[in-house]
Design a protein around this motif. Sequence first.
Motif, PDB file in Angstrom:
ATOM      1  N   SER A  52     -39.144-113.650  45.288  1.00  0.00           N
ATOM      2  CA  SER A  52     -38.425-112.553  45.894  1.00  0.00           C
ATOM      3  C   SER A  52     -38.026-111.586  44.750  1.00  0.00           C
ATOM      4  N   GLY A  53     -37.790-112.452  43.638  1.00  0.00           N
ATOM      5  CA  GLY A  53     -37.142-111.736  42.320  1.00  0.00           C
ATOM      6  C   GLY A  53     -35.785-112.065  42.053  1.00  0.00           C
ATOM      7  N   LYS A  54     -35.413-113.329  42.559  1.00  0.00           N
ATOM      8  CA  LYS A  54     -34.066-113.849  42.249  1.00  0.00           C
ATOM      9  C   LYS A  54     -33.933-114.120  40.586  1.00  0.00           C
ATOM     10  N   THR A  55     -35.036-114.876  40.113  1.00  0.00           N
ATOM     11  CA  THR A  55     -35.068-115.192  38.624  1.00  0.00           C
ATOM     12  C   THR A  55     -35.025-113.895  37.976  1.00  0.00           C
ATOM     13  N   HIS A  56     -35.654-113.048  38.082  1.00  0.00           N
ATOM     14  CA  HIS A  56     -35.594-111.721  37.335  1.00  0.00           C
ATOM     15  C   HIS A  56     -34.203-110.982  37.313  1.00  0.00           C
ATOM     16  N   LEU A  57     -33.479-110.952  38.469  1.00  0.00           N
ATOM     17  CA  LEU A  57     -32.321-110.459  38.571  1.00  0.00           C
ATOM     18  C   LEU A  57     -31.326-111.205  37.830  1.00  0.00           C
ATOM     19  N   ALA A  58     -31.411-112.566  38.048  1.00  0.00           N
ATOM     20  CA  ALA A  58     -30.874-113.516  37.301  1.00  0.00           C
ATOM     21  C   ALA A  58     -30.773-113.138  35.660  1.00  0.00           C
ATOM     22  N   ARG A  59     -32.047-113.101  35.360  1.00  0.00           N
ATOM     23  CA  ARG A  59     -32.155-112.873  33.652  1.00  0.00           C
ATOM     24  C   ARG A  59     -31.718-111.496  33.415  1.00  0.00           C
ATOM     25  N   LEU A  60     -31.647-110.277  34.279  1.00  0.00           N
ATOM     26  CA  LEU A  60     -31.261-109.221  33.932  1.00  0.00           C
ATOM     27  C   LEU A  60     -29.732-109.153  33.779  1.00  0.00           C
ATOM     28  N   TRP A  61     -28.896-109.924  34.626  1.00  0.00           N
ATOM     29  CA  TRP A  61     -27.608-110.183  34.679  1.00  0.00           C
ATOM     30  C   TRP A  61     -27.172-110.990  33.529  1.00  0.00           C
ATOM     31  N   ALA A  62     -28.131-112.211  33.071  1.00  0.00           N
ATOM     32  CA  ALA A  62     -27.808-112.880  31.778  1.00  0.00           C
ATOM     33  C   ALA A  62     -27.862-111.904  30.771  1.00  0.00           C
ATOM     34  N   ALA A  63     -28.707-110.850  30.684  1.00  0.00           N
ATOM     35  CA  ALA A  63     -28.949-110.067  29.333  1.00  0.00           C
ATOM     36  C   ALA A  63     -27.824-109.110  29.246  1.00  0.00           C
ATOM     37  N   GLU A  64     -27.292-108.636  30.454  1.00  0.00           N
ATOM     38  CA  GLU A  64     -25.849-107.879  30.186  1.00  0.00           C
ATOM     39  C   GLU A  64     -24.768-108.445  29.994  1.00  0.00           C
ATOM     40  N   THR A  65     -24.691-109.700  30.508  1.00  0.00           N
ATOM     41  CA  THR A  65     -23.285-110.495  30.238  1.00  0.00           C
ATOM     42  C   THR A  65     -23.379-111.584  29.267  1.00  0.00           C
ATOM     43  N   GLY A  66     -24.654-111.854  28.569  1.00  0.00           N
ATOM     44  CA  GLY A  66     -24.475-112.915  27.526  1.00  0.00           C
ATOM     45  C   GLY A  66     -24.628-114.166  28.254  1.00  0.00           C
ATOM     46  N   ALA A  67     -24.874-114.253  29.490  1.00  0.00           N
ATOM     47  CA  ALA A  67     -24.833-115.609  30.296  1.00  0.00           C
ATOM     48  C   ALA A  67     -25.876-116.705  29.834  1.00  0.00           C
ATOM     49  N   ALA A  68     -25.646-117.764  29.944  1.00  0.00           N
ATOM     50  CA  ALA A  68     -26.579-118.981  29.913  1.00  0.00           C
ATOM     51  C   ALA A  68     -27.065-119.146  31.127  1.00  0.00           C
ATOM     52  N   VAL A  69     -28.408-119.337  31.240  1.00  0.00           N
ATOM     53  CA  VAL A  69     -29.233-119.423  32.343  1.00  0.00           C
ATOM     54  C   VAL A  69     -29.729-120.915  32.413  1.00  0.00           C
ATOM     55  N   LEU A  70     -29.681-121.679  33.491  1.00  0.00           N
ATOM     56  CA  LEU A  70     -29.968-123.096  33.909  1.00  0.00           C
ATOM     57  C   LEU A  70     -30.607-123.494  35.174  1.00  0.00           C
ATOM     58  N   PRO A  71     -31.399-124.329  35.328  1.00  0.00           N
ATOM     59  CA  PRO A  71     -31.596-124.946  36.759  1.00  0.00           C
ATOM     60  C   PRO A  71     -30.360-125.803  37.091  1.00  0.00           C
ATOM     61  N   ALA A  72     -30.514-125.789  38.402  1.00  0.00           N
ATOM     62  CA  ALA A  72     -29.337-127.047  38.988  1.00  0.00           C
ATOM     63  C   ALA A  72     -29.376-128.127  38.605  1.00  0.00           C
ATOM     64  N   ARG A  73     -30.855-128.576  38.700  1.00  0.00           N
ATOM     65  CA  ARG A  73     -31.299-129.925  38.429  1.00  0.00           C
ATOM     66  C   ARG A  73     -31.003-130.409  36.931  1.00  0.00           C
ATOM     67  N   GLY A  74     -30.686-129.316  36.114  1.00  0.00           N
ATOM     68  CA  GLY A  74     -30.530-129.814  34.505  1.00  0.00           C
ATOM     69  C   GLY A  74     -29.179-129.958  34.486  1.00  0.00           C
ATOM     70  N   LEU A  75     -28.025-129.731  35.422  1.00  0.00           N
ATOM     71  CA  LEU A  75     -26.762-129.609  35.304  1.00  0.00           C
ATOM     72  C   LEU A  75     -25.904-130.938  34.689  1.00  0.00           C
ATOM     73  N   GLY A 101     -25.934-136.671  43.709  1.00  0.00           N
ATOM     74  CA  GLY A 101     -24.449-136.734  43.436  1.00  0.00           C
ATOM     75  C   GLY A 101     -24.211-136.269  41.917  1.00  0.00           C
ATOM     76  N   ASP A 102     -24.941-136.411  40.999  1.00  0.00           N
ATOM     77  CA  ASP A 102     -24.564-136.056  39.613  1.00  0.00           C
ATOM     78  C   ASP A 102     -24.620-134.429  39.330  1.00  0.00           C
ATOM     79  N   CYS A 103     -25.562-134.074  40.317  1.00  0.00           N
ATOM     80  CA  CYS A 103     -25.847-132.642  39.898  1.00  0.00           C
ATOM     81  C   CYS A 103     -24.705-132.045  40.798  1.00  0.00           C
ATOM     82  N   GLU A 104     -24.310-132.371  42.005  1.00  0.00           N
ATOM     83  CA  GLU A 104     -23.223-131.774  42.801  1.00  0.00           C
ATOM     84  C   GLU A 104     -22.106-131.671  42.013  1.00  0.00           C
ATOM     85  N   ALA A 105     -21.720-133.001  41.433  1.00  0.00           N
ATOM     86  CA  ALA A 105     -20.261-133.063  40.504  1.00  0.00           C
ATOM     87  C   ALA A 105     -20.446-132.294  39.548  1.00  0.00           C
ATOM     88  N   ALA A 106     -21.530-132.058  38.749  1.00  0.00           N
ATOM     89  CA  ALA A 106     -21.498-131.140  37.504  1.00  0.00           C
ATOM     90  C   ALA A 106     -21.487-129.563  37.997  1.00  0.00           C
TER      91      ALA A 106
END
Length: 221
Positions: A52-75, A101-106
């Motif tokens: 639906s475009g969630k990743t595109h929106l997240a990348r736009l937000w990251a470009a504006e805020t300087g945010a890091a972007v990563l998948p939950a499974r990599g936490l 468990g590890d991902c939820e805790a992270a």
Amino acid sequence: MIRQLTFDLPARTAWRREDFFVSPANAAALAALDDWRNWPGGKMVLTGPKGSGKTHLARLWAAETGAAVLPARGLAEADLPALAAQGAVAVEDADEAAGQGDCEAALFHLHNLVTQAGHLLVTAATPPRDWQLKLPDLASRLQAASLSRIEAPDDALLSAVLIKLFADRQLAVPPALIPYLVQRMERSIDAARDLVARLDARSLAEGRPITRAMAAEELGD
């Protein structure tokens, strides 16, 4: 018939603002992310169906805020303090952390670190209440976040996406083909990409232009 060899070359994904088509399906979500400075508690959960475009929106937000972007499974392997130090973090597909468990805790620790003075964006298919999180403190914190949703693509959005996808591949198609595809295809951006790629490959292999008849065969119509 002599068939040409075709190669499924990787397409460059553009995350620019001008490549994001605004429609009633996503306008409210876009406005919510544009207003990130005013998020209650510094956090937002963005939901929507696959493609639906969630990743595109997240990348736009990251470009504006300087945010890091990563998948939950990599936490679980991430340097959480270093991520939080950036002041803004986007965690994609956070619902996939549920039961891990590890991902939820992270995610819990990252939430606490980032929201002390920064901003946290979390994307998922559904709201946190539906994730079946095992960590109660994480569930309560995410359920307290503001929630914005991207709806399934409407006709206007799917039409715009199809037109751009064909143009990106330098494919000329009959104008009437676009509404024909919109009314019959699966309603997602991912499905649009897949359909255009298949039509492009078939057109090249068969040495003929894309037509409604070819599209009908691809759609099983």
